[in-house]
Design a protein around this motif. Structure first.
Motif, short mmCIF file in Angstrom:
data_model
loop_
_atom_site.label_atom_id
_atom_site.label_comp_id
_atom_site.label_asym_id
_atom_site.label_seq_id
_atom_site.Cartn_x
_atom_site.Cartn_y
_atom_site.Cartn_z
N HIS A 1 12.44 -1.02 -15.27
CA HIS A 1 12.08 -1.50 -14.43
C HIS A 1 10.83 -2.73 -14.59
CE1 HIS A 1 13.08 3.54 -13.33
NE2 HIS A 1 13.67 2.19 -12.14
N PRO A 2 11.23 -3.51 -15.55
CA PRO A 2 9.77 -4.44 -15.68
C PRO A 2 9.16 -4.94 -14.25
CG PRO A 2 12.29 -5.14 -15.82
CD PRO A 2 12.42 -3.81 -15.74
N GLN A 3 9.47 -5.59 -13.34
CA GLN A 3 9.42 -6.10 -12.01
C GLN A 3 8.25 -5.01 -11.39
OE1 GLN A 3 9.82 -9.11 -11.92
NE2 GLN A 3 11.07 -9.10 -14.19
N LEU A 4 8.60 -3.97 -11.30
CA LEU A 4 7.99 -2.91 -11.12
C LEU A 4 7.20 -2.90 -11.44
CD1 LEU A 4 7.62 -0.88 -9.13
CD2 LEU A 4 8.90 0.81 -9.48
N LEU A 5 6.92 -2.93 -12.95
CA LEU A 5 6.14 -2.44 -14.19
C LEU A 5 4.54 -3.60 -13.45
CD1 LEU A 5 7.71 -0.63 -16.80
CD2 LEU A 5 6.46 0.33 -15.26
N ARG A 6 4.92 -4.67 -13.95
CA ARG A 6 4.03 -5.63 -13.70
C ARG A 6 3.55 -6.03 -12.16
NH1 ARG A 6 4.56 -9.83 -10.39
NH2 ARG A 6 7.27 -8.75 -10.29
N TRP A 7 4.77 -6.09 -10.86
CA TRP A 7 4.09 -5.43 -9.73
C TRP A 7 2.26 -4.25 -9.68
CZ3 TRP A 7 3.89 -1.39 -7.16
CH2 TRP A 7 4.24 -1.36 -5.65
N ARG A 8 2.94 -2.83 -10.17
CA ARG A 8 1.93 -2.42 -10.78
C ARG A 8 0.67 -2.66 -11.08
NH1 ARG A 8 -1.57 -0.07 -10.02
NH2 ARG A 8 -1.87 2.89 -9.21
N ILE B 1 0.96 -1.32 0.45
CA ILE B 1 0.35 0.17 0.23
C ILE B 1 0.37 1.35 0.36
CG2 ILE B 1 -1.95 1.44 1.42
CD1 ILE B 1 -3.08 -1.53 2.61
N THR B 2 1.49 1.36 1.27
CA THR B 2 2.35 2.56 1.07
C THR B 2 3.78 2.77 -0.56
OG1 THR B 2 2.89 2.08 3.42
CG2 THR B 2 4.32 3.83 2.11
N ALA B 3 4.23 1.35 -0.29
CA ALA B 3 5.02 1.55 -1.71
C ALA B 3 4.31 1.98 -3.11
CB ALA B 3 5.87 0.37 -2.12
N VAL B 4 2.56 1.62 -3.46
CA VAL B 4 1.81 2.41 -4.51
C VAL B 4 1.80 3.74 -4.80
CG1 VAL B 4 -0.49 1.79 -3.58
CG2 VAL B 4 0.50 1.10 -6.17
N VAL B 5 1.28 3.26 -3.25
CA VAL B 5 1.31 5.09 -3.12
C VAL B 5 2.42 5.88 -3.40
CG1 VAL B 5 0.21 7.15 -1.55
CG2 VAL B 5 -0.73 5.08 -1.63
N ALA B 6 3.56 5.64 -3.19
CA ALA B 6 4.58 6.55 -3.43
C ALA B 6 5.38 6.08 -5.40
CB ALA B 6 5.78 6.01 -2.44
N VAL B 7 5.28 5.22 -5.60
CA VAL B 7 5.48 4.79 -6.60
C VAL B 7 4.58 5.96 -7.61
CG1 VAL B 7 5.22 3.48 -9.18
CG2 VAL B 7 6.69 3.29 -6.58
#
Length: 214
Positions: free
Chosen positions: A195-202, A175-181
């Motif tokens: 940042h392919p893994q970060l994009l997948r997670w989002r 929750i906190t990470a996605v709000v920050a991103v």
């Protein structure tokens, strides 16, 4: 009984968004009072009587107690509404959640705040939230950009072999990470093909109604 919960909110601010997501993921009924930060409603005498810190979110709970930060709101909701658990299930998972939640706050949200509050003309003299005015420090904005770039890299590395930051289960760290991103867009920074893994997670989190797409 849960109808007695009241969230003081602002749709354009990242901190109350964290509380909104948490309440939604827990399925906790509550009423909402909008506080217009752009119009300075947080500094009115009426709101100071609710939260002398002049910040949102604030959560009024049964009996009239007002929780004035996300840490207190999380602790209360996890204790009162333990399902689903968002701070971890096992001792090991709880430790992982705590670690990545702290990093998302310190390396993510605080870095965005450094950029915006120390560079935006609208924030001149308001470099920190709350009732006390502080001058901007432009060098902190420059450092904040570098910190956010490193934060994106750290998240991407972490997510290589797991669906969520703490492992197999969605948690408050996500929750906190996605709000920050998402909030980093206000500082003209966002994940990209590096940042392919970060994009997948989002993209995975976009499927959760409480979070939604970017």
């Amino acid at each position: 009984m849960t109808g007695a919960l009241t969230l003081y909110d602002c749709l354009t601010a990242p901190s109350p968004r964290r509380a909104r997501i948490l309440l939604a993921e827990k399925g906790v009924p509550h009423s909402t009072v909008a506080v217009d930060l752009r119009q300075g409603e947080q500094f009115t005498e009426a709101f100071r009587a609710i939260n002398p810190l002049c910040t949102v979110p604030a959560l009024r709970i049964d009996g009239g107690l007002v929780l004035t930060d996300n840490a207190a709101i999380l602790a209360y909701l996890e204790a009162r509404f333990p399902e689903p658990p968002l701070s971890g299930r096992t001792p090991e998972e709880k430790a992982e959640v705590a670690h990545w939640h702290w990093r998302a706050e310190f390396e993510g949200l605080l870095a965005v705040a450094e950029v915006l509050r120390n560079s935006s003309p609208a924030m001149r003299g308001r470099a920190l939230p709350g009732p006390v005015d502080y001058a901007q420090i432009p060098e902190l904005a420059e450092r904040g950009v570098l910190r956010l770039q490193q934060f994106f890299t750290a998240l991407d590395t972490r997510l290589v072999d797991r669906p969520y930051l703490a492992g197999e289960h969605f948690s408050v760290a996500d929750i906190t990470a996605v709000v920050a991103v998402d909030f980093a867009r206000a500082a003209k920074l966002r994940p990209d093909e590096r940042h392919p893994q970060l994009l997948r997670w989002r993209a995975r989190l976009a499927e959760r109604p409480a979070i939604g797409p970017v």
